[in-house]
Write a protein that holds these residues in place. Structure first.
Motif, PDB file in Angstrom:
ATOM      1  N   LYS A 103      -6.889  -0.459 -37.796  1.00  0.00           N
ATOM      2  CA  LYS A 103      -5.727   0.404 -38.000  1.00  0.00           C
ATOM      3  C   LYS A 103      -6.058   1.535 -38.970  1.00  0.00           C
ATOM      4  CE  LYS A 103      -2.169  -3.025 -36.853  1.00  0.00           C
ATOM      5  NZ  LYS A 103      -1.831  -2.372 -35.567  1.00  0.00           N
ATOM      6  N   ALA A 104      -6.865   1.247 -39.981  1.00  0.00           N
ATOM      7  CA  ALA A 104      -7.283   2.300 -40.911  1.00  0.00           C
ATOM      8  C   ALA A 104      -8.096   3.364 -40.183  1.00  0.00           C
ATOM      9  CB  ALA A 104      -8.081   1.706 -42.062  1.00  0.00           C
ATOM     10  N   VAL A 105      -9.004   2.932 -39.316  1.00  0.00           N
ATOM     11  CA  VAL A 105      -9.807   3.878 -38.524  1.00  0.00           C
ATOM     12  C   VAL A 105      -8.893   4.747 -37.669  1.00  0.00           C
ATOM     13  CG1 VAL A 105     -11.466   4.086 -36.633  1.00  0.00           C
ATOM     14  CG2 VAL A 105     -11.903   2.482 -38.505  1.00  0.00           C
ATOM     15  N   ASP A 106      -7.974   4.113 -36.946  1.00  0.00           N
ATOM     16  CA  ASP A 106      -7.082   4.856 -36.054  1.00  0.00           C
ATOM     17  C   ASP A 106      -6.227   5.860 -36.831  1.00  0.00           C
ATOM     18  OD1 ASP A 106      -8.063   3.407 -33.935  1.00  0.00           O
ATOM     19  OD2 ASP A 106      -6.384   1.989 -33.882  1.00  0.00           O
ATOM     20  N   ASN A 107      -5.694   5.438 -37.961  1.00  0.00           N
ATOM     21  CA  ASN A 107      -4.819   6.315 -38.739  1.00  0.00           C
ATOM     22  C   ASN A 107      -5.588   7.467 -39.377  1.00  0.00           C
ATOM     23  OD1 ASN A 107      -2.439   4.967 -38.134  1.00  0.00           O
ATOM     24  ND2 ASN A 107      -2.621   3.562 -39.872  1.00  0.00           N
ATOM     25  N   LEU A 108      -6.747   7.175 -39.943  1.00  0.00           N
ATOM     26  CA  LEU A 108      -7.525   8.238 -40.579  1.00  0.00           C
ATOM     27  C   LEU A 108      -8.054   9.239 -39.564  1.00  0.00           C
ATOM     28  CD1 LEU A 108      -9.413   6.223 -43.323  1.00  0.00           C
ATOM     29  CD2 LEU A 108      -7.791   8.093 -43.701  1.00  0.00           C
ATOM     30  N   ASN A 109      -8.387   8.782 -38.371  1.00  0.00           N
ATOM     31  CA  ASN A 109      -8.879   9.711 -37.350  1.00  0.00           C
ATOM     32  C   ASN A 109      -7.834  10.752 -36.969  1.00  0.00           C
ATOM     33  OD1 ASN A 109     -11.601   9.131 -36.871  1.00  0.00           O
ATOM     34  ND2 ASN A 109     -11.095   7.370 -35.580  1.00  0.00           N
ATOM     35  N   GLN A 110      -6.567  10.450 -37.220  1.00  0.00           N
ATOM     36  CA  GLN A 110      -5.510  11.416 -36.921  1.00  0.00           C
ATOM     37  C   GLN A 110      -5.408  12.522 -37.965  1.00  0.00           C
ATOM     38  OE1 GLN A 110      -1.675   9.704 -35.380  1.00  0.00           O
ATOM     39  NE2 GLN A 110      -2.664   7.751 -35.868  1.00  0.00           N
ATOM     40  N   VAL A 111      -5.894  12.258 -39.172  1.00  0.00           N
ATOM     41  CA  VAL A 111      -5.713  13.239 -40.255  1.00  0.00           C
ATOM     42  C   VAL A 111      -7.024  13.752 -40.848  1.00  0.00           C
ATOM     43  CG1 VAL A 111      -3.447  12.321 -40.883  1.00  0.00           C
ATOM     44  CG2 VAL A 111      -5.491  11.414 -42.012  1.00  0.00           C
ATOM     45  N   LEU A 112      -8.143  13.098 -40.541  1.00  0.00           N
ATOM     46  CA  LEU A 112      -9.417  13.501 -41.118  1.00  0.00           C
ATOM     47  C   LEU A 112      -9.842  14.875 -40.598  1.00  0.00           C
ATOM     48  CD1 LEU A 112     -11.366  12.006 -43.076  1.00  0.00           C
ATOM     49  CD2 LEU A 112     -12.779  11.491 -41.088  1.00  0.00           C
ATOM     50  N   ILE A 113     -10.293  15.728 -41.500  1.00  0.00           N
ATOM     51  CA  ILE A 113     -10.791  17.056 -41.134  1.00  0.00           C
ATOM     52  C   ILE A 113     -12.304  16.942 -41.033  1.00  0.00           C
ATOM     53  CG2 ILE A 113     -10.901  19.485 -41.779  1.00  0.00           C
ATOM     54  CD1 ILE A 113      -8.374  19.026 -43.482  1.00  0.00           C
ATOM     55  N   GLN A 114     -12.815  16.948 -39.812  1.00  0.00           N
ATOM     56  CA  GLN A 114     -14.215  16.606 -39.594  1.00  0.00           C
ATOM     57  C   GLN A 114     -15.121  17.793 -39.284  1.00  0.00           C
ATOM     58  OE1 GLN A 114     -14.869  12.864 -37.433  1.00  0.00           O
ATOM     59  NE2 GLN A 114     -12.668  12.707 -37.140  1.00  0.00           N
ATOM     60  N   GLU A 115     -14.570  18.874 -38.779  1.00  0.00           N
ATOM     61  CA  GLU A 115     -15.404  20.008 -38.416  1.00  0.00           C
ATOM     62  C   GLU A 115     -15.681  20.896 -39.625  1.00  0.00           C
ATOM     63  OE1 GLU A 115     -13.919  22.172 -35.101  1.00  0.00           O
ATOM     64  OE2 GLU A 115     -13.780  20.403 -33.801  1.00  0.00           O
ATOM     65  N   GLN A 116     -16.819  21.599 -39.572  1.00  0.00           N
ATOM     66  CA  GLN A 116     -17.145  22.540 -40.636  1.00  0.00           C
ATOM     67  C   GLN A 116     -16.110  23.657 -40.674  1.00  0.00           C
ATOM     68  OE1 GLN A 116     -19.617  22.523 -43.003  1.00  0.00           O
ATOM     69  NE2 GLN A 116     -20.085  20.452 -42.286  1.00  0.00           N
ATOM     70  N   LEU A 117     -15.799  24.095 -41.871  1.00  0.00           N
ATOM     71  CA  LEU A 117     -14.821  25.163 -42.050  1.00  0.00           C
ATOM     72  C   LEU A 117     -15.407  26.486 -41.569  1.00  0.00           C
ATOM     73  CD1 LEU A 117     -12.063  25.961 -43.205  1.00  0.00           C
ATOM     74  CD2 LEU A 117     -13.194  26.343 -45.408  1.00  0.00           C
ATOM     75  N   GLY A 118     -14.721  27.156 -40.648  1.00  0.00           N
ATOM     76  CA  GLY A 118     -15.170  28.453 -40.161  1.00  0.00           C
ATOM     77  C   GLY A 118     -14.499  29.591 -40.908  1.00  0.00           C
ATOM     78  N   GLU A 119     -14.738  30.803 -40.439  1.00  0.00           N
ATOM     79  CA  GLU A 119     -14.104  31.957 -41.052  1.00  0.00           C
ATOM     80  C   GLU A 119     -12.621  32.002 -40.690  1.00  0.00           C
ATOM     81  OE1 GLU A 119     -16.068  35.524 -39.976  1.00  0.00           O
ATOM     82  OE2 GLU A 119     -18.024  34.904 -40.797  1.00  0.00           O
ATOM     83  N   MET A 120     -11.830  32.625 -41.554  1.00  0.00           N
ATOM     84  CA  MET A 120     -10.423  32.815 -41.265  1.00  0.00           C
ATOM     85  C   MET A 120     -10.313  33.985 -40.293  1.00  0.00           C
ATOM     86  SD  MET A 120      -8.650  32.272 -45.005  1.00  0.00           S
ATOM     87  CE  MET A 120      -8.805  30.721 -45.882  1.00  0.00           C
ATOM     88  N   TRP A 121     -10.307  33.665 -39.003  1.00  0.00           N
ATOM     89  CA  TRP A 121     -10.380  34.694 -37.959  1.00  0.00           C
ATOM     90  C   TRP A 121      -9.212  35.672 -37.997  1.00  0.00           C
ATOM     91  CZ3 TRP A 121      -6.182  34.664 -34.827  1.00  0.00           C
ATOM     92  CH2 TRP A 121      -5.434  33.475 -34.768  1.00  0.00           C
TER      93      TRP A 121
END
Length: 322
Positions: A302-320
């Motif tokens: 359940k922790a995995v499922d819940n965190l996967n909904q809110v975790l920011i995993q991609e590298q931050l790009g430019e503010m397009w």
């Protein structure tokens, strides 16, 4: 950010079996116990330091499954007034640092410890009130004679080996709040940082988001635990936040640990993750499951499922849009 897990949760399984299981769940990092309270079920630093072949096999077991080691953890009390107990935890920490260097692991997690109130003390003394004034005298003696000297020397050792120290802010130990962590960091150096666990912030009445801002602005978050807490609105009025009932007395306790999402909603956890990204923490979010209402597998899942909904995993790009 990477989703991780404190692998001592699966101490009942062999290392390879535990790694297979968490990898199948989509976890990308493991935090491994190397002594102290977490024990050495999956990793005995002294053995690996003495056996190069075993060290290579251990490293291969992790990396071949697409995992990284986020931290080695040996939570103990190296400041315990009983020297034989303190020495054991101290040696576990030193060996963990040496092993972390060999493995390329950037941080070793532990507790600050808590000393006694004088040189002849037998048990730790955790002052939590400024009056009567005896408590102030105890606190001053502890910091000047035990806490700062120990961590200044031990911090220098870790820095020489290229390893950071993640102190978990945990009640019962001298460093348990953002303020006490920053006090020690100012005295012992930037090698000292937090293994920040929001569950221990909530029961102390501290907002984890604000703790992240306070510590993150100083670059003082070295590792992060994902564990939840719920405070019982009735029991807390009877027992207070410093409730001394054992954790298994869940029906009557003022507060108890829960798996992620079962103490606070996902919006709260999204705020926590966003605050981590905002202050520049893009490392591992390591699940620690100590929920007395759920099995190991269910609480972890359940922790995995819940965190996967809110975790920011991609590298931050430019503010397009700018």
């Amino acid at each position: 950010m990477k989703l991780g897990v404190f692998l001592v949760l699966f101490g009942g399984r062999k290392l390879e079996e535990a790694l297979d299981y968490v990898a199948e769940k989509g976890v990308k990092a493991v935090e491994i116990g190397t002594g102290g309270n977490p024990g050495k079920r999956h990793c005995d630093p002294q053995l690996l330091l003495e056996d190069e072949r075993a060290l290579k096999e251990f490293k291969h077991a992790v990396e071949s499954r697409g995992l990284v080691i986020s931290a080695l953890s040996c939570h103990g009390n190296p400041l315990h007034p009983q020297q034989e107990l303190a020495q054991k935890d101290h040696e576990d920490f030193l060996n963990s640092v040496k092993l972390a260097e060999k493995l390329g692991v950037p941080v070793v997690n532990t507790f600050s410890g808590c000393p006694g109130d004088h040189e002849g003390a037998k048990y730790p003394n955790w002052p939590v009130a400024p009056w009567p004034n005896d408590f102030q005298d105890v606190l001053k003696w502890q910091w000047e004679n035990k806490i700062i000297p120990y961590w200044t020397e031990t911090g220098a050792f870790a820095a020489e080996h290229g390893v950071k120290i993640g102190l978990e802010l945990h009640g019962g130990f001298s460093v348990h709040t953002p303020a006490t962590l920053l006090r020690l960091r100012a005295a012992a150096g930037e090698v000292i940082g937090a293994n920040l666990d929001p569950s221990h912030m909530w029961w102390q009445g501290i907002d984890p988001v604000q703790a992240i801002h306070i510590l993150g602005r100083e670059g003082a978050i070295h590792h992060f635990h994902a564990k939840d807490t719920v405070i019982d609105p009735i029991n807390v009025n009877k027992y207070g936040l410093t409730d001394m009932q054992t954790y298994d007395n869940m029906l009557d306790r003022a507060w108890q640990f829960r798996t992620v999402g079962f103490g606070h909603d996902l919006k709260t956890w999204a705020d926590i993750i966003s605050a981590l990204r905002l202050v520049g923490y893009d490392y591992v979010v390591s699940i620690e499951h100590e929920d007395g209402l759920m099995s190991i597998n269910e609480g972890f899942s359940k922790a995995v499922d819940n965190l996967n909904q809110v975790l920011i995993q991609e590298q931050l790009g430019e503010m397009w849009w700018l």
